[in-house]
Each structure stands twice: as C-alpha cells, then as structure tokens.
Design a protein around this motif. Structure first.
Motif, PDB file in Angstrom:
ATOM      1  N   THR A   2      60.805  18.147-109.325  1.00  0.00           N
ATOM      2  CA  THR A   2      59.703  17.202-109.323  1.00  0.00           C
ATOM      3  C   THR A   2      60.067  15.938-108.560  1.00  0.00           C
ATOM      4  N   THR A   3      59.057  15.312-108.006  1.00  0.00           N
ATOM      5  CA  THR A   3      59.248  14.063-107.279  1.00  0.00           C
ATOM      6  C   THR A   3      59.362  12.922-108.285  1.00  0.00           C
ATOM      7  N   SER A   5      58.872   9.431-110.117  1.00  0.00           N
ATOM      8  CA  SER A   5      57.681   8.586-110.203  1.00  0.00           C
ATOM      9  C   SER A   5      57.831   7.364-109.300  1.00  0.00           C
ATOM     10  N   VAL A   6      56.712   6.728-109.040  1.00  0.00           N
ATOM     11  CA  VAL A   6      56.704   5.496-108.252  1.00  0.00           C
ATOM     12  C   VAL A   6      57.589   4.456-108.926  1.00  0.00           C
ATOM     13  N   LYS A   7      57.479   4.343-110.243  1.00  0.00           N
ATOM     14  CA  LYS A   7      58.286   3.355-110.975  1.00  0.00           C
ATOM     15  C   LYS A   7      59.776   3.664-110.852  1.00  0.00           C
ATOM     16  N   GLY A  45      62.935   2.715-114.363  1.00  0.00           N
ATOM     17  CA  GLY A  45      61.601   3.235-114.088  1.00  0.00           C
ATOM     18  C   GLY A  45      60.688   3.210-115.285  1.00  0.00           C
ATOM     19  N   ASN A  48      56.045  -1.000-115.324  1.00  0.00           N
ATOM     20  CA  ASN A  48      55.076  -1.069-114.237  1.00  0.00           C
ATOM     21  C   ASN A  48      55.079  -2.527-113.789  1.00  0.00           C
TER      22      ASN A  48
END
Length: 73
Positions: A2-3, A5-7, A45, A48
């Motif tokens: 899996t990629t 997360s943005v965080k 991560g 936010n």
C-alpha cells in the motif's frame, strides 16, 4: 504494497530534514513554537497538519514549505 498516507509521507519529510540538521524532536518543536508531542505525532503521520504549522515547521527547518512535500508524486 500500500502507498503511505499523505500524513505519513509529510511526516517522513519532516523527520528526514530534522535528522539532516541534527535536531531532536524537542529542539525542532522549540524552534517552531510547537509542543514536542505534536512534532512526534506529525513525524509518525498521526496529525493532519494545519497550514500555519507547516509554515512554522518549514521556517524552523530553514526550508521553503514546498520542501516538506518532496515525497509526493
């Protein structure tokens, strides 16, 4: 696989730059005017991050805010 997360990718960038400068999380937090637990959460991560805090972290690391987004395609 899996990629991340943005965080998580943002936190990884913050950690990499902090390590390159030899700062502890506590020192980075002090320079940015943030709590060290917050910086730890950013690096893991879990947070936010608000735009104002992105700018604070960038200034504390002596980079442009865009440099915190280098792990992004």
């Amino acid at each position: 696989m899996t990629t991340p997360s943005v965080k998580a990718r943002f936190g990884s960038s913050v950690r990499k730059l902090r390590d390159e400068r030899g700062f502890s999380q506590e020192e980075l937090a002090e320079r940015a005017g943030l709590h060290r637990n917050y910086v730890g959460g950013v690096e893991r991560g879990e947070r936010n991050v608000a735009l104002e805090n992105i700018v604070k972290l960038a200034r504390a690391l002596s980079v442009a805010p865009r440099e915190l987004f280098t792990n992004f395609p």
